[in-house]
Each structure stands twice: as structure tokens, then as C-alpha cells.
Design an enzyme around this catalytic site. Sequence first.
Site: not given
Length: 250
Positions: A59, A63, A132, A135
Site C-alpha cells: 500500500e 501510494d 488501501d 493502492e
Amino acid sequence: MSRRRRSTEAADPQGLIDVLPLDGGQAADLRESGLLDLALTHRSYSYENDGIPHNERLEFLGDAVLQLAVTEKLYADHPSLPEGDLARRRAATVSARALAVIASRLRLGEYVKLGRGEDLSGGRAKVSILADTTEAVIGSVHLACGQDVSRRFVLDLMSPLLDSDEFLESSYDFKSRLQEIAAASGLTPVYRITETGLEHDKTFTAQVSVEGVVSASGEGHSKKDAELAAAQNAVRAILAERGETLIPRG
């Protein structure tokens, strides 16, 4: 006698691979890497299964990949937009709400491995978990397929939202925008709240003023909603007076 709710098993991730914007070779690389399975493993599942690895590191990586791909796209597509407008577009596009929209289109919640408690509490539909996990999936594609593929992957996923003024407007942070407008003149917005109605059904009214002059008001069923409504009305009025649009194209 009450019925016990049952947790659900995560669906076979092959179903997810089939709908991801990857070609056959890229999909095979992702599947064989085992990274997608990791991307779909929530911390709650790890906790209930002897602490097996979960998706938070992916994650973190995803991102960064998402932010860079979207930033480069906005920079290239809007050469005349100033930094502030670019930042607002990016913030809306990479927000948890936006990622949850993409996750819902992929039916991502069906594939997430959740602990029993998280599953029973509706975790498969939680915005934070969907965002989440999206990502983390991006991070898994980046590691399995490389930077060029992950960039195209992000843009294919996000393209429905990147140029949607309707979505950007619905995600617009009016309170922050009003703060920026006021700060440019060395001022600060001040909100005053009043309430009416019964305890269980109150209506809140917010008046926002700058330098003691009432700029706008708004109503809502919470103080937060009322302040947001007031800020929205103030920003729209200010921009209309200036002849500016809410979402500059550039």
C-alpha cells in the site's frame, strides 16, 4: 433467537486479474509473482493467521506510484494551470473516495482477505479498506511488471475520474479553498453556528464571515455539514464575482 452473521470467504483472485487493465503477459507475471495475493491480504486476516505478511508495505509503495503517475498526467494535460489548481485536482483524484469508486467498479471487496471480525463489521465495503487495497494492488503491479506498466495501469484505472469535472466538484474541499482565498488577503474565515429543532432532529445553520462581514450561510444536520455548506456558498459567490470557474481547465 438471533441468527449469527457469517463471514465470507474471499473470491478467487483470478477473477480480479481477468478485469484488471493488463495484457496476457502482464497478468501472468502478476499472478506468478504471488504479489496480488499479498496485496489482497488485510492486516486483520494476518492477525488471525499467525501473523502472515499483509498488504501495508505494498500500500505504501502503491501510494507513491499512484501519486507520481497522476501528477505527471495532470502536469502534461494542463500546461497553464497554476500549482494550486493542479494540487486540488490531484487531491480529488487520489483521495480515498476516488480509490473506493475504482475499487467498487472492480468489485475489489470480494477478493480481500479479511479477519472474521472485520468481515462481519462490513469491511468489504469500507472506503478505507477499499482505498488501501487499491493502492496495494497498484504496488503489486509495479513490482511484478515494472514502472512503465504500472504507470499505464494507474492511468487506465483513474481515467474515468481524471477529467470528470462532476467528480472533481463533488470532491472539492470548499473550506480549504475559502481559507486560501481569505489568507491571500491576510484574513481568516470565522464560522458562527446556531441550531434549531428537537434534540434528535436538529438543524444547524452556519454563517461564515471574513473580517466581520457575513459572506454566506449554509444548513446541515451536523455542525460540520453546515460549515461545509456555508463555505461552498461563499466560494461559489466569490468565484462568480471574479468571473472564475470552480474547476479551471487550463
